[in-house]
Each structure stands twice: as C-alpha cells, then as structure tokens.
Design a protein around this motif. Structure first.
Motif: not given
Length: 770
Positions: A259-281
């Motif tokens: 979990f915290r390895s992603y936290v340390k990435a902070d503002d770095e873009v991990l991936f992009t999503v196109k077409g994501l519905p509102d509120g979807a996780r």
C-alpha cells in the motif's frame, strides 16, 4: 455383367453412399452440439460448419477419384493450414495465402488449442486460436467417418459409427455442465440411429429381422431410461472442471502490503483511464484470507466465495446489474501482475500479444497478467459497474449473505471485544457494519511520512493490536481497512478487503469527496489516489463498499490520547447476529462461476461409479459382443461337424469347414460346384505349389466318404481333419492381416446356404456341364 445391370448396380451404390453421407453428417452435427455453449452466441458455428464441409468434401472426392491414402492425408494437412489461418489470425499474403510463419503458427496451434479450450473460462468467443479446436474435430471426424463408409468394405465401413462416437465423447469432455440438448435425448437418438444405419449396411435390413430389431431397440430405450437418472444425479463430468489453473495468487506478495509503495509515488501518474463512469472505483486486488500476518488473495479452491483466476476468452459472463461502460487503460508507471480493472468485466481486449496471459476472477472482479504489467501497454474492458455505495435505507434489515469465505487465523483476541462493544446497540447487520466503520472513521490519519504522526506500515496481528489497544488510533487505509474487515467478520459479517484507486482521492479529505483529474475524458490516476476499503455481502443486495479511513485532515499529535479507550463499556455484549449456516450463496450475490462442487455422499459416488462402469461395459459390449457371437457360432459349428454321429459326416464336415474358410475370405466357390471344382477355385492365387494337389486329394477323400459303400474309420476321419486344418492355415497365410481379421468375424459363411447361386465371381472359366 450387362450394361443395364451395371447401371442399376451403380444407381444402388450411389443411393447407399448418399444415405451414408446424410446419416453420418447429421450424426456428427448432433455429436458436436456440446461445444456450442463453450463458445457462446453461436461463435463456434462457422468453424464447425467449415470443418464438416471441408472434411466431407475431401472424403467424397477422394472416394470418387480413388485417391491413395497418402494423397488424401497430404491434402488434409494443406486444408488445415489454409482454412485454419483465418481462425487463428496467422499472417497471410494478400489476406488469403498463409505465409511460412503463418503455416507454422497454425501447426503449433493445432496442438495448443485443446489446452486453451480447457483452461479458458466459457464463453470463449473467438479469442486467439480457440476456434481451431471445433474446426479440427469435425474436419478430422467427417474425413475419417466418410472415408471408412465410402471406401472400406461393408463391415469395416460400419466402424464409421465409432468415429462419430469418439467425436461426441471429445465434445462432451470439452463442453460445459449445461448442454443445449439433453444428453439423454442426444445419446439415445445417436445410438439408435447409428445402430440402425450399421444394420442396414451389413444386411438386408431390420425388416427381415423384426425380433432382433425390437430387442435391440428395447435395450437402447430401457438402458437410457434406467441409466440416465443415475448418471444425471450430480454434476456432469467435464474436463475443464478438473484442469488446475496455472495461476496461484498465494505465490505472490500481499497486494495490501504494498500500500505505502503507492503512497510514496505521490503525484506520479501510474495509469490513465478513459470512459470511467462517475463515482467508479478502480480495483487492483480483492483479499479474503487473513493469516495473522497479511491479507492475501485466496483464489483457487480455498472457499466458494473466493472464486479462482481462470483464463477467459473475449467474452465474460456476469450476473451483475448496473451502468455499462467501455473503459480503456494505459499503463504509465506500474509493475507486477495485478491488472487495474473496473466493475465486472463482460469482455477484454488486450491484443494478441498478452491475451493468453490474462487470468480473471469472476467472483471478485480482479484480474492478473501472468507475464506482468508493462509500461505503455493499453487494454480495454467492457464492464458493468454496480452501485457499491448502497444507502443503509435500501439495505434495511437484510441479513449477511451466505457466502463462504476462508477462515481467519491469528486474529488478536482484543479485536473481537472491541467489535462487540462498538456494535452492541446495532440491531441489523448493516447497522453493525456502519457502527464499526463510523468508530474507525473517528481515528487519526497518518502515512507515517515526514511531518506526520508516527504510523507503522503493515497490518499483521501486532499492528492491529497496537491500532486498537494503544491510543491514539493512528494509521492509513491499510490499517483501517484491515481492522474493519476483521471486526466485521467477528460480528459474523462476510467481509473482504479491496485495494485499488479512487481517482482524485489524493487531493481530497476522503474518498467520497474525490474529484478526478481528467483531460478530454482521460482520467489520470496517481500514486496518492491509492485507497483500501471493505466490501460486505448482504443477502438480496450484493457486495456493499464501506470506508473506514479517517479524513486526511485528522492528524494526531504526540500528546493526544484516544478518549474512546476510556468510554468503552465494562460488560461485553455478544454479537447480535448468530452465524449463518454455510449454505449455497444467494442468487443476488455474485458467486464464482467456476469451482469444485460439494463432495457427494459416499453412496451417491459409489452409485455413479457403478453406473459409469456399467455404461462403459455396455458400450464395449455393443461393439464386441456381436464379434464374439460370430466367433462362437463358428466354433460351435466346427465342433458339431467334427463330432458328427458318423465318420462319413465328420469327413464331409471337414470339407465344408475348408470351403467356409474360403467363403469368409470372399474366395469361395458357388453352391453348384462339385468338390473337385471347388478345390481348384479355392487353390487359385495360393503360393504353395503342392497345395492344389492336396486340396484335390481332400476333395476326392470327401467324395469317397460320402459315396463309398463302407464309411471311413475314426482314425481316417481324424487324419482328414488334421489335413483340413493345415490347408486352412495355409489359406489364411496367403492374405493380408486386414483380410484375416475381417474373415475371422465375417458372417458370410454362416449365410452361405442363403447366397444366390449367381454369385460366381471366382469360378474358373472351364465349367463342366450339369
């Protein structure tokens, strides 16, 4: 043979061949029906039709032009490569001619496609090379069946029915537990039809044997009616249910531990999503097993609700309801095997390069890529996004769902006490879950980074005890989600932990307040957007998400103490809801579509084993018993002749045994030939120089025994039978092994007295006038 007679014979032959083609192709179509639900939406129909037409056409042309076997086999290989190329997506020249690389790809796929069909989760669609399997099955099946029927002798040609049976067995083993046509109906129709067809080929038809036909039909119907209920008692055996999936999630580190390895990435873009519905996780992994050290992905056959990671085709079946969407992911900076997904997938498009490495768990909606996620890779999903944030008023008094999850081990004892005290006033399962999450939301937030309150990473038993028993209660999503899931399970709620991403959560106080960053519909997901939440299953509702992580603004200082430690009641209350019995999951909660069935009671298993054994012996009996009956009838006839009441009859019976051996080899004399004429006919084509003389001597001795005034002695009769035995042995050695096998089981000599006297194919040209 005169011209009109030859024409009538040709017409009869064409009529019989037409019947063979119609019967066998219809039987092959029926035998292949178990493959239809494997591919879904008739995706396999073009491949099945192509294989059936191509194999039948090659067999017909080969039989008409009398091509040798090696030429038919070579053309079959060429057709497999040419017609298999579009089914596998192999490279071609001008879209028609396979390239050398494409031909090699088809050859390799001819062997690997069977594994793909078994390990992919139905429906397969047209992903990769999976359509090559049904094409090959009907191509080879139709080619073999029709070649046997059209080119082999009558009795051997009837073995084409065995080829049809083999096609049906393979189709059933590759199929699913649900069939478009009842196995009872299809099996009965197939067996009865093929038996009637075989009988029509080997004799004048059932019209002249009504008693045998009725007995045979009665056995088929009674066997189907008696055996079908026994064999239908329980799940049908299909190979895909017994193929062990190659991916084992327990061999990989816990996704929540990172979990915290992603936290340390902070503002770095991990991936992009196109077409994501509102509120979807975006979910990364779903964990349902706790061992006192970490939460991990169970998968496999750990529990019914865990599901398992299986290969899937281009189409995936889901029972979820919600918003449909097409989402496209582009990986920017991620590694590992866990593939970001949204909702419940109904299809995947990863491209031909990595599609074979996809494993999907339809019970949790999680996916992995066994070859590893790579930067700059792009893939798409068609998904159904259900509402995970169901209001408490909608859930109402719904009980906890009867979903079987793995048992916890190593859970701190204090955790159960805290759960009981916090939820003591709740009167419904959802009330218990809400009370637990609200209590945890009142804690303090910290990733343990510079400038924040001390907060150790991890979620083992020691870390959980420190979170709850050593004020102040400080942690981040990793600790709070773990605590909520364990406390919910202590109250007999079915809970699991999800690690994923809520776009924009890194810039908001809570996940509910997150607003994703997007440009032209493309949402950027950053390391600080990582979240962990809990999903709890309710009967009639499904999985509902609960957040337990405090707002990021609730930062504790070193001096602050958790006042709630002093406000807990001194008397612990028992859980409100008793544990539910582990029964089948509710229809409203999405269960895994694949998994091991519950073990059957021992009597049922023994009964099924006996039924399968009896069925197998019955099939063998249908094929073998007629052959054994023929051999037995010939042995009985030989014994009666040798043990005749008079020595004259014994000697003439020995001569009849010699003639019958020639008749079975289709080299016998006609019924009007004298014994000496018959001896010359039987001796035609024999390599032994002295055998014609020996056969003529046997004929003379038989005539003497039949017409002499005094019968031969017993010694003379035994010596005659010994000479007959030697002559028959020489006759058998003059033909090939196929002719010997066919001759041994031929019924021609048993029907010899019924043959027309015009059957004089092997008679010599010199005939003595009668």
């Amino acid at each position: 043979m005169s011209g009109p007679t030859r024409s009538r014979a040709a017409i009869r032959a064409r009529r019989h061949h037409g019947t063979d083609v119609v019967v066998l192709t219809a039987a092959l179509v029926l035998a292949a029906t178990p493959l239809l639900p494997v591919y879904g939406q008739n995706a396999a129909v073009p491949a099945l039709a192509t294989g059936l037409v191509a194999g039948s056409a090659l067999a017909l042309v080969g039989a008409r032009l009398r091509w040798p076997g090696w030429l038919v086999a070579a053309l079959a290989a060429v057709l497999v490569i040419v017609l298999g190329t579009p089914l596998t997506g192999a490279p071609t020249l001008a879209g028609l001619v396979p390239t050398p690389r494409g031909a090699g790809q088809v050859v390799v796929a001819s062997f690997t496609t069977w594994k793909d069909v078994l390990t992919l989760d139905p429906p397969l669609g047209s992903t990769g090379d999976v359509l090559l399997a049904p094409f090959l099955l009907l191509f080879v099946g139709s080619l073999l069946a029709l070649t046997l029927a059209l080119r082999a002798r009558v009795t051997v040609g009837a073995l084409a029915a065995v080829v049809v049976g083999a096609v049906m067995v393979v189709s059933a083993l590759l199929g699913t537990a649900t069939q478009p046509i009842s196995p009872l109906v299809s099996g009965t129709v197939l067996v009865a039809g093929l038996l009637a067809w075989m009988a029509s080929r080997t004799g004048p038809g059932v019209r002249r044997r009504p008693v045998s036909a009725m007995v045979l039909l009665t056995l088929v119907v009674v066997g189907a009616l008696v055996g079908a209920p026994v064999l239908a008692d329980g799940p049908r055996y299909v190979l895909r249910d017994h193929v062990v999936p190659p991916f084992d999630p327990t061999q990989y580190p816990s996704p929540l531990a990172g979990f915290r390895s992603y936290v340390k990435a902070d503002d770095e873009v991990l991936f992009t999503v196109k077409g994501l519905p509102d509120g979807a996780r975006v979910r990364l992994a779903v964990m349902d097993r706790y061992d006192g050290m970490v939460w991990n992905v169970a998968g496999g056959h750990a529990a019914q609700g865990s599901g398992e990671f299986r290969r899937v085709g281009s189409a995936v079946t889901t029972s979820d309801e919600g918003v449909e969407a097409n989402v496209t992911f582009t990986i920017k900076n991620m590694s590992g095997v866990w593939l970001p997904t949204v909702g419940s997938a109904t299809s995947f498009d990863l491209g031909s390069g990595v599609a074979r490495d996809l494993r999907y768990n339809d019970a949790t909606g999680a996916a992995v890529l066994t070859s590893g996620v790579r930067n700059n890779m792009t893939y798409s999903q068609h998904v159904v996004v259900a509402n995970l944030n169901m209001p408490d008023s909608v859930i109402g008094t719904a009980r906890s769902a009867n979903v079987v999850l793995p048992n916890d081990t190593g859970v701190p004892e204090s955790l159960s006490r805290h759960a009981s005290s916090v939820a003591q006033n709740a009167t419904t399962p959802v009330g218990q879950a809400r009370a637990l999450s609200s209590w945890l939301l009142d804690g303090y937030f910290s990733h343990g980074l510079d400038g924040e309150h001390s907060s150790l990473a991890g979620h083992g038993a020691a870390r959980m005890s420190r979170l709850l028993d050593a004020p102040p209660m400080v942690g981040d999503g990793e600790q709070y989600a773990s605590a909520l899931a364990l406390m919910a399970r202590a109250m007999n709620l079915k809970a699991r932990v999800v690690i994923g991403f809520v776009p924009g959560a890194g810039d908001a106080e809570t996940a509910a307040q997150a607003r994703p960053r997007q440009t032209n519909g493309v949402v950027e997901v950053r390391g600080k957007d990582v979240q962990a939440w809990v999903e709890i299953a309710f009967a009639g509702i499904g999985w509902v998400a609960f957040d337990a992580t405090p707002p990021t603004s609730r930062q504790a200082t070193e001096e602050e103490q958790d006042d709630r430690a002093h406000s807990q009641p001194q008397v612990l209350q028992p859980p409100v809801q008793p544990p539910d019995p582990q029964t089948e999951p509710d229809d409203e909660v999405r269960p895994p579509q694949t998994g091991s069935p519950d073990p059957q009671p021992e009597p049922a298993r023994w009964l099924r084993a006996v039924a399968w054994t009896a069925g197998g012996l019955g099939v063998v009996g249908v094929l073998v018993l007629p052959l054994l009956a023929v051999l037995g009838a010939k042995a009985h006839r030989r014994r009666l002749r040798r043990r005749a009441s008079t020595t004259s009859d014994a000697v003439t019976g020995g001569w009849a045994e010699l003639v019958d051996a020639a008749v079975d080899l289709r080299q016998g004399p006609s019924l009007v030939d004298t014994r000496r004429e018959s001896a010359r006919i039987v001796a035609v084509g024999l390599g032994a120089a002295d055998l014609p003389g020996r056969l003529d001597d046997l004929a003379v001795r038989a005539d003497r025994a039949a017409f002499a005034p005094s019968p031969p002695s017993s010694e003379q009769a035994e010596a005659y039978w010994a000479d007959v035995h030697d002559a028959v042995a020489v006759k058998w050695r003059t033909v090939g092994w196929r002719s010997r096998v066919v001759g041994r089981v031929s019924t021609r000599s048993l029907r010899h007295r019924k043959l027309r006297t015009s059957d004089q194919r092997n008679q010599p040209s010199e005939r003595r006038p009668r």
